[in-house]
Design a protein around this motif. Structure first.
Motif, PDB file in Angstrom:
ATOM      1  N   TYR A 112      -2.518   4.893  -5.578  1.00 13.54           N
ATOM      2  CA  TYR A 112      -3.604   4.992  -4.604  1.00 13.54           C
ATOM      3  C   TYR A 112      -3.360   6.157  -3.674  1.00 13.54           C
ATOM      4  O   TYR A 112      -2.238   6.650  -3.562  1.00 13.54           O
ATOM      5  N   ASN A 120      -6.632   6.478   3.120  1.00  7.66           N
ATOM      6  CA  ASN A 120      -7.879   6.913   3.739  1.00  7.66           C
ATOM      7  C   ASN A 120      -7.553   7.952   4.817  1.00  7.66           C
ATOM      8  O   ASN A 120      -6.381   8.205   5.121  1.00  7.66           O
ATOM      9  N   ILE A 121      -8.559   8.541   5.383  1.00 10.06           N
ATOM     10  CA  ILE A 121      -8.360   9.628   6.347  1.00 10.06           C
ATOM     11  C   ILE A 121      -7.584   9.162   7.583  1.00 10.06           C
ATOM     12  O   ILE A 121      -6.692   9.869   8.060  1.00 10.06           O
ATOM     13  N   ASP A 122      -7.891   7.979   8.091  1.00 15.63           N
ATOM     14  CA  ASP A 122      -7.177   7.483   9.275  1.00 15.63           C
ATOM     15  C   ASP A 122      -5.687   7.315   9.003  1.00 15.63           C
ATOM     16  O   ASP A 122      -4.855   7.674   9.835  1.00 15.63           O
ATOM     17  N   THR A 123      -5.351   6.782   7.851  1.00  9.50           N
ATOM     18  CA  THR A 123      -3.937   6.612   7.499  1.00  9.50           C
ATOM     19  C   THR A 123      -3.268   7.960   7.295  1.00  9.50           C
ATOM     20  O   THR A 123      -2.127   8.169   7.736  1.00  9.50           O
ATOM     21  N   TYR A 156       1.058   4.283  -2.671  1.00  8.95           N
ATOM     22  CA  TYR A 156       0.904   5.701  -2.311  1.00  8.95           C
ATOM     23  C   TYR A 156       2.045   6.517  -2.918  1.00  8.95           C
ATOM     24  O   TYR A 156       1.830   7.602  -3.452  1.00  8.95           O
ATOM     25  N   SER A 167       0.839  -1.210   0.000  1.00 10.08           N
ATOM     26  CA  SER A 167       0.000   0.000   0.000  1.00 10.08           C
ATOM     27  C   SER A 167       0.864   1.246   0.000  1.00 10.08           C
ATOM     28  O   SER A 167       0.621   2.189  -0.753  1.00 10.08           O
TER      29      SER A 167
END
Length: 75
Positions: A41, A44-47, A36, A32
């Motif tokens: 990709y 998400n907001i938490d990451t 990035y 992931s």
């Protein structure tokens, strides 16, 4: 201003971290993180929040909305 993927890679390299080590710190998998960094990709907001806290930068900085690293509120 730089894009998110460029900022993330730059911050990782400034902290002398491998993708594997940073992914572990952020509680995500290395694949992931790699996606990035190449812009395939977006997190998400938490990451994104974990990244901002880990690097002690604002989410605006990570997202390329400002060149100011300092998170809010400024002291």
């Amino acid at each position: 201003m730089k894009k998110f993927n460029e900022r993330l890679k730059e911050l990782r390299e400034e902290h002398n971290l491998t993708q594997t080590k940073l992914a572990s710190e952020l509680l995500i998998d290395q694949r992931s993180l790699s996606f990035y960094e190449i812009g395939k990709y977006e997190p998400n907001i938490d990451t994104l929040k974990r990244m901002s806290i880990f690097f002690n930068v604002s989410s605006d900085y990570l997202l390329g909305l400002t060149d100011e690293k300092t998170p809010y509120p400024r002291t």
